[in-house]
Design a protein around this motif. Structure first.
Motif, PDB file in Angstrom:
ATOM      1  N   TRP A 146       0.778  -1.330   0.024  1.00 12.01           N
ATOM      2  CA  TRP A 146       0.014   0.123   0.118  1.00 12.01           C
ATOM      3  C   TRP A 146       0.964   1.064   0.132  1.00 12.01           C
ATOM      4  O   TRP A 146       0.635   2.259  -0.679  1.00 12.01           O
ATOM      5  CB  TRP A 146      -0.950   0.002   1.110  1.00 12.01           C
ATOM      6  CG  TRP A 146      -2.107  -1.022   1.073  1.00 12.01           C
ATOM      7  CD1 TRP A 146      -2.653  -1.550   0.177  1.00 12.01           C
ATOM      8  CD2 TRP A 146      -2.928  -1.568   2.298  1.00 12.01           C
ATOM      9  NE1 TRP A 146      -3.674  -2.367   0.149  1.00 12.01           N
ATOM     10  CE2 TRP A 146      -3.774  -2.334   1.625  1.00 12.01           C
ATOM     11  CE3 TRP A 146      -2.691  -1.426   3.560  1.00 12.01           C
ATOM     12  CZ2 TRP A 146      -4.909  -2.982   2.499  1.00 12.01           C
ATOM     13  CZ3 TRP A 146      -3.836  -2.322   4.356  1.00 12.01           C
ATOM     14  CH2 TRP A 146      -4.762  -3.060   3.709  1.00 12.01           C
ATOM     15  N   GLN A 147       2.039   1.259   0.907  1.00 11.06           N
ATOM     16  CA  GLN A 147       2.927   2.419   0.926  1.00 11.06           C
ATOM     17  C   GLN A 147       3.275   2.829  -0.510  1.00 11.06           C
ATOM     18  O   GLN A 147       3.568   4.015  -0.885  1.00 11.06           O
ATOM     19  CB  GLN A 147       3.928   2.218   1.931  1.00 11.06           C
ATOM     20  CG  GLN A 147       3.004   2.224   3.365  1.00 11.06           C
ATOM     21  CD  GLN A 147       4.169   2.225   4.441  1.00 11.06           C
ATOM     22  OE1 GLN A 147       5.429   2.158   4.520  1.00 11.06           O
ATOM     23  NE2 GLN A 147       3.737   2.501   5.672  1.00 11.06           N
ATOM     24  N   SER A 148       3.864   1.558  -1.160  1.00 13.10           N
ATOM     25  CA  SER A 148       4.359   1.749  -2.392  1.00 13.10           C
ATOM     26  C   SER A 148       3.436   2.308  -3.492  1.00 13.10           C
ATOM     27  O   SER A 148       3.797   3.021  -4.609  1.00 13.10           O
ATOM     28  CB  SER A 148       5.064   0.704  -2.891  1.00 13.10           C
ATOM     29  OG  SER A 148       4.323  -0.390  -2.900  1.00 13.10           O
ATOM     30  N   LYS A 149       2.002   1.985  -3.200  1.00 15.11           N
ATOM     31  CA  LYS A 149       1.114   2.267  -4.503  1.00 15.11           C
ATOM     32  C   LYS A 149       0.515   3.410  -4.139  1.00 15.11           C
ATOM     33  O   LYS A 149       0.134   4.294  -5.029  1.00 15.11           O
ATOM     34  CB  LYS A 149       0.173   1.123  -4.366  1.00 15.11           C
ATOM     35  CG  LYS A 149      -0.961   1.275  -5.577  1.00 15.11           C
ATOM     36  CD  LYS A 149      -1.871   0.046  -5.273  1.00 15.11           C
ATOM     37  CE  LYS A 149      -2.786   0.170  -6.478  1.00 15.11           C
ATOM     38  NZ  LYS A 149      -3.768  -1.073  -6.779  1.00 15.11           N
ATOM     39  N   PHE A 150       0.059   3.588  -2.887  1.00 18.59           N
ATOM     40  CA  PHE A 150      -0.528   5.006  -2.446  1.00 18.59           C
ATOM     41  C   PHE A 150       0.489   5.959  -1.887  1.00 18.59           C
ATOM     42  O   PHE A 150       0.807   5.833  -0.719  1.00 18.59           O
ATOM     43  CB  PHE A 150      -1.725   4.873  -1.709  1.00 18.59           C
ATOM     44  CG  PHE A 150      -2.582   3.555  -2.223  1.00 18.59           C
ATOM     45  CD1 PHE A 150      -3.524   3.941  -3.542  1.00 18.59           C
ATOM     46  CD2 PHE A 150      -2.737   2.452  -1.707  1.00 18.59           C
ATOM     47  CE1 PHE A 150      -4.436   2.934  -4.162  1.00 18.59           C
ATOM     48  CE2 PHE A 150      -3.551   1.438  -2.186  1.00 18.59           C
ATOM     49  CZ  PHE A 150      -4.389   1.743  -3.600  1.00 18.59           C
ATOM     50  N   ARG A 151       0.891   7.184  -2.568  1.00 21.48           N
ATOM     51  CA  ARG A 151       1.842   7.917  -2.019  1.00 21.48           C
ATOM     52  C   ARG A 151       1.022   8.911  -1.435  1.00 21.48           C
ATOM     53  O   ARG A 151       0.329   9.691  -2.110  1.00 21.48           O
ATOM     54  CB  ARG A 151       2.948   8.504  -3.065  1.00 21.48           C
ATOM     55  CG  ARG A 151       3.294   7.533  -3.749  1.00 21.48           C
ATOM     56  CD  ARG A 151       4.679   7.014  -2.910  1.00 21.48           C
ATOM     57  NE  ARG A 151       5.512   6.045  -3.718  1.00 21.48           N
ATOM     58  CZ  ARG A 151       6.806   5.378  -3.314  1.00 21.48           C
ATOM     59  NH1 ARG A 151       7.110   5.820  -1.908  1.00 21.48           N
ATOM     60  NH2 ARG A 151       7.363   4.404  -4.092  1.00 21.48           N
ATOM     61  N   VAL A 152       1.092   8.897  -0.207  1.00 19.18           N
ATOM     62  CA  VAL A 152       0.356  10.007   0.695  1.00 19.18           C
ATOM     63  C   VAL A 152       1.412  10.906   1.552  1.00 19.18           C
ATOM     64  O   VAL A 152       2.357  10.301   1.990  1.00 19.18           O
ATOM     65  CB  VAL A 152      -0.505   9.420   1.562  1.00 19.18           C
ATOM     66  CG1 VAL A 152      -2.007   9.107   0.560  1.00 19.18           C
ATOM     67  CG2 VAL A 152      -0.187   8.334   2.350  1.00 19.18           C
TER      68      VAL A 152
END
Length: 959
Positions: A780-786
């Motif tokens: 998730w952290q690599s796909k959704f950059r927030v």
């Protein structure tokens, strides 16, 4: 001499700079290796200054790195370097051991008298080795991760490192214990021998005894220094006993001169012997002054002197043997043994004889030499002192035997009805003399009431039957009111008329024997630790209570089985002695709840049985059991820490119509109820019901299915959203384990989590959930950059926290998953942390050091100790849903506001559980709460659904 040492140091430093620096070769450490000698694998660096730059051993990737280590002491110039590798797939712990003193190779001239060798050890990677307490060696505990290659830079306190080994901790402990036992035996024999020879000098008074005693005391002093005994008595710093060791070796040489001179009586043969012995003794004793200046020089001269004394002494003995001197003849075998010992000691100090047992063997051999010398001296001193032997009569022989056995003479003159014991019985009992010297009936007043009829009947039977023997034990009352046991053995004496005229025998005090028998009988049916009845006695009392209930129909017995929850983990973490104290405390707490007719027993390690007769109704029995549970729950203070325990209580109530129920069946029913209480999470009371009989089998089946599910990915990881209240965005997820059984369908976590904890599967389950959720979060952290990365909260049970392997598990999970620091949060409840606060604090600090976040779950429902909350340093606290949901009480908003303010004051973020409505969310946001979770924001969902939820949120933000 000092100049020579300095010159050698400078030369070795210059040669070290010219030598090429080769890459280290790592020593492989197999998991099954008990000990590995690293001495030959160590590279020594002398005269390199206060810092050392060295190339490390090639790692698993084949890369050679360069590290620099600075000395803790700017004056240090000596270093050692070696490398270790762990070829296995498991983490191993080993001890690096460098002995302070080694007799092997310690040299004859300028010997090495021992010192602390290692100041510190610096690894090329990982945690620095921890110094372990030891009086005999520098001991460091190192941990090697699987596949790791670690180079260790050792800062030395001395110029050389005679020996360094790598030990498996348990094997090293067993080896030290074995040598400790051997040393204790040797010291005991040597001490007794020295004391015995000293006493003989007082008794006999000849000069050879103080000379021999001096040698024995010198040997004892040498052994106490060699075994490290005086290090503990005189509080000598480990490794700083060089002066004492040198003085002991000097005293050994001096005492050997004194013994040889005194035993052979050299002053009567020629005056030159006295002069030679006196001059040698003065020179040797002068070494004590040299030892203060330089112990190494004094010890070297003493060792050479000891060899010279042995050789010259043997020459003198041979010369005296040739003259027919009997003392010299008797000393030849012992002196030959001494020469053999000196040869072995010389080979040892020069390094020609080198193994682990040579030093203890030389110590034992030295004691053997002194023992033989003592025998030789006693044989000569007491020669001709035997007791003159002559013919004695049978009566005299019997009298001597009777006097030697120490029994009291018991004589009953039947014609005059008078018993005589020679006043010895009165002295034992503290009675007035002559009180028992009279008629047999006078003994009835001092006899125990239960023994009077037996005593009277035995004497009457002997008189009536005119034959037989008396063998009877009875009790006599002493002056202070206590009774002592005696055994009477006697036989009648028949007169010329065929009647019994006397009865003669012995009286023996057997009080100690009887007390021992009573103690053994007591220990056979009682627990040694608590003094409570054991299982056998408890079962007997329960059978008696059941028989009385069937016969009288009044008191119905109930059986309570009380088992401490998680006691094994607590016992492992705080030690066995503390565990015994806890068991005693629990036994006292339960005993305070009992009435006189009730009975408590210790059935096994942490299981107690209670026979309840004071309560009859079922509700009263349940209330009593709950009172027991609350009593056990109170914290137990041990030292500077508090231990919190809970208990599971099972109840089996006797029903009047169950006439055939037996005591073992009732105990089995209580045990089933207790096990059911533990399966339900512990800290509860359960009453036996017939349906529990089948639950045991189903639990075994469910445990097997759970094990299979872990191996076949039958466990599913669910994610419940945690929302940021400021903008209603998803901040993270709480990770939950779900099990969809092939036949039973969805199994509740409240059912399979206790089974996993009791069977030990909780560790595998926890690692599975931790690894699976960390991989998902990394995706998730690599796909959704927030701007603020998402996080996950993973629950950790008490069994996982009490395992040291949790550190390695988290380290491996973080190494496999590229996660932002602090986004993997470990969620613990207050009860888990407070089960062992001291150990938990250390574990949590190490977990924080790895980069994991810490979240305190269900805050406010447990202990809520503010002192421990400050110490544990959590990142997040989760407010229990009972404080979030409106309950109609006016104090709820105040408590909720206080908890949120407390978390913020301590620098923590606050997550509220159970937010079900918009009003709940609005109120939490107004109170300053950062995060919330509940069914309002989403129920637990699979990873794919959570991914869609995050994707939809990202699309909404981009739009």
């Amino acid at each position: 001499m000092r100049f020579l040492k300095i010159l050698l140091l400078v030369l070795s430093a210059w040669l070290a700079t010219l030598a090429p620096v080769a890459a280290l070769e790592a020593v492989e450490v197999p998991a099954n290796a008990d000990a590995i000698d690293l001495t030959s694998a160590v590279d020594l660096y002398s005269g390199t200054g206060a810092s050392l730059q060295v190339s490390t051993a090639p790692g698993a990737d084949g890369i050679v790195r360069r590290i620099e280590v600075n000395s803790r002491d700017d004056e240090n110039t000596s270093w050692a370097v070696f490398a270790l590798s762990n070829p296995g797939d498991e983490q191993i712990d080993r001890l690096i051991v460098a002995p302070f003193f080694q007799l092997v190779g310690s040299r004859l001239i300028w010997p090495d008298l021992g010192a602390s060798r290692i100041a510190s050890i610096t690894p090329s990677q990982g945690i620095a080795p921890e110094r372990q307490s030891s009086q005999e060696a520098d001991v460091f505990l190192v941990t090697l991760d699987p596949g790791a290659v670690v180079t260790y830079v050792v800062e030395l306190r001395t110029e050389n490192l005679p020996q360094i080994r790598l030990w498996e901790p348990d094997v090293y402990k067993d080896t030290v214990n074995a040598y400790t036992l051997y040393r204790g035996i040797i010291l005991g024999i040597s001490g007794l021998l020295a004391l015995f020879l000293t006493i003989l000098f007082v008794v006999k008074g000849t000069i050879m005894f103080p000379a021999t005693a001096t040698l024995a005391w010198s040997v004892l002093a040498y052994l106490t220094i060699d075994f490290g005994f005086w290090n503990k008595v005189l509080q000598i710093t480990p490794g700083d006993e060089q002066l004492y060791r040198a003085c002991a070796e000097v005293a050994l040489a001096a005492s050997l001169i004194i013994f040889l001179y005194a035993y052979l009586n050299l002053n009567r043969w020629h005056i030159r012997y006295s002069h030679l012995a006196l001059a040698t003794l003065i020179l040797v004793l002068g070494l004590l002054g040299v030892a203060v200046w330089d112990p190494s020089v004094a010890a070297g001269i003493a060792r050479i002197s000891l060899g010279i004394i042995g050789v010259l002494g043997f020459a003198i003995i041979v010369a005296l043997v040739a003259q027919g001197y009997d003392r010299a003849i008797m000393l030849v075998p012992t002196w030959v043994l001494l020469l053999s010992w000196l040869v072995g000691a010389g080979m040892t100090v020069t390094g020609a004889l080198a193994n682990d047992i040579v030093q203890p063997a030389l110590a034992g051999g030295l004691v053997l030499v002194v023992l033989l010398i003592g025998f030789t001296v006693m044989q000569h001193a007491f020669a001709g002192g035997a007791i003159a032997q002559g013919l004695i009569s049978d009566v005299e022989r019997r009298a001597l035997a009777l006097t030697g056995c120490g029994d009291i003479i018991w004589d009953w003159d039947i014609d005059r009805d008078r018993i005589s014991t020679g006043n010895e019985v009165e002295e034992l009992l503290g009675l007035k003399q002559g009180l028992l010297e009279g008629p047999a009936r006078d003994w009835l007043d001092v006899l125990h009431p239960q023994d009077r009829d037996t005593f009277r009947g035995t004497l009457d039977a002997v008189i009536d039957q005119r034959r037989g023997r008396i063998s009877q034990a009875f009790r006599l009352r002493s002056e202070d009111g206590h009774y002592r046991w005696f055994r009477l053995r006697a036989r009648p004496i028949i007169g010329s008329d065929g009647e019994v005229i006397r009865c003669v025998g012995t009286l023996l005090d057997i009080t100690e024997q009887k007390v021992t028998e009573e103690r053994l009988l007591h220990d056979a049916v009682h627990d040694n630790l608590t003094g409570l009845p054991n299982r056998e006695l408890f079962l007997d009392r329960l059978q008696a209570a059941l028989a009385r209930a069937r016969a009288e129909g009044l008191a119905r017995p109930s059986v309570l089985m009380i088992d401490l929850d998680r006691f094994k983990q607590v016992n492992d973490s705080i030690g066995l002695s503390a565990g015994d104290s806890i068991l005693l405390t629990v036994a006292r707490r339960i005993s305070r709840q009992l009435k006189p007719q009730d009975a408590l027993a210790r059935l096994s390690g942490d299981t107690y049985g209670l026979l309840l007769l004071s309560e009859q109704s079922a509700d009263r029995v349940a209330a009593f059991a709950d009172a027991i549970r609350r009593a056990v729950r109170s914290p137990i203070t041990f030292g500077d820490q508090e231990v919190f325990l809970t208990s599971s209580v099972g109840i089996a109530i006797y029903e009047g119509n169950e006439s055939e129920v037996s005591a073992p069946e009732m105990m089995r029913e209580a045990d089933m109820a207790m096990n059911h209480a533990k399966r339900m999470g512990g800290d509860r009371v359960e009453v036996f019901r017939p349906s529990l009989q089948s639950s045991g089998a189903s639990r075994v089946e469910l445990e097997a299915d759970l094990r299979k599910a872990l191996n076949t990915d039958g466990i599913t990881v669910f994610y419940q959203p945690i929302v940021r209240l400021a903008d209603r965005s998803i901040a993270g997820f709480e990770v939950l384990a779900r099990w969809n059984h092939p036949r039973r369908g969805a199994v509740s976590p409240t059912e399979f989590i206790p089974i996993a904890e009791q069977s030990g599967l909780i560790n595998e389950l926890g690692l599975f959930v931790l690894d699976r959720s960390a991989r998902q979060l990394s995706e998730w952290q690599s796909k959704f950059r927030v701007p603020v990365p998402h996080f996950i909260s993973v629950n950790v049970s008490s069994l996982q926290l009490l395992r040291h392997e949790l550190i390695n598990d988290v380290k491996q999970v973080l190494s496999r998953s590229a996660l932002a620091p602090g986004t993997l949060k470990l969620e613990l409840t207050e009860s888990v942390v407070m089960a062992n606060p001291e150990y938990s604090a250390r574990m949590l600090e190490r977990l924080r050091g790895l980069g994991a976040g810490l979240s305190l779950d269900d805050f406010g429902t447990g202990y809520s100790s503010l002192s421990y909350l400050q110490r544990f340093r959590f990142d997040t606290i989760k407010v229990d849903q009972s404080f979030v949901r409106p309950n109609g009480r006016s104090a709820r908003p105040v408590i909720l506001r206080s908890i949120i303010a407390l978390g913020h004051d301590l620098g923590m973020q606050v997550v509220a559980e159970g937010a079900e409505t918009e009003s709940d969310s609005l109120e939490l946001h107004q109170l300053g709460c950062e995060f919330a979770q509940g069914f309002l924001y989403g129920q637990p969902m699979e990873a794919s659904e959570a991914t869609k939820l995050l994707q939809a949120e990202m699309e909404a933000l981009s739009a």
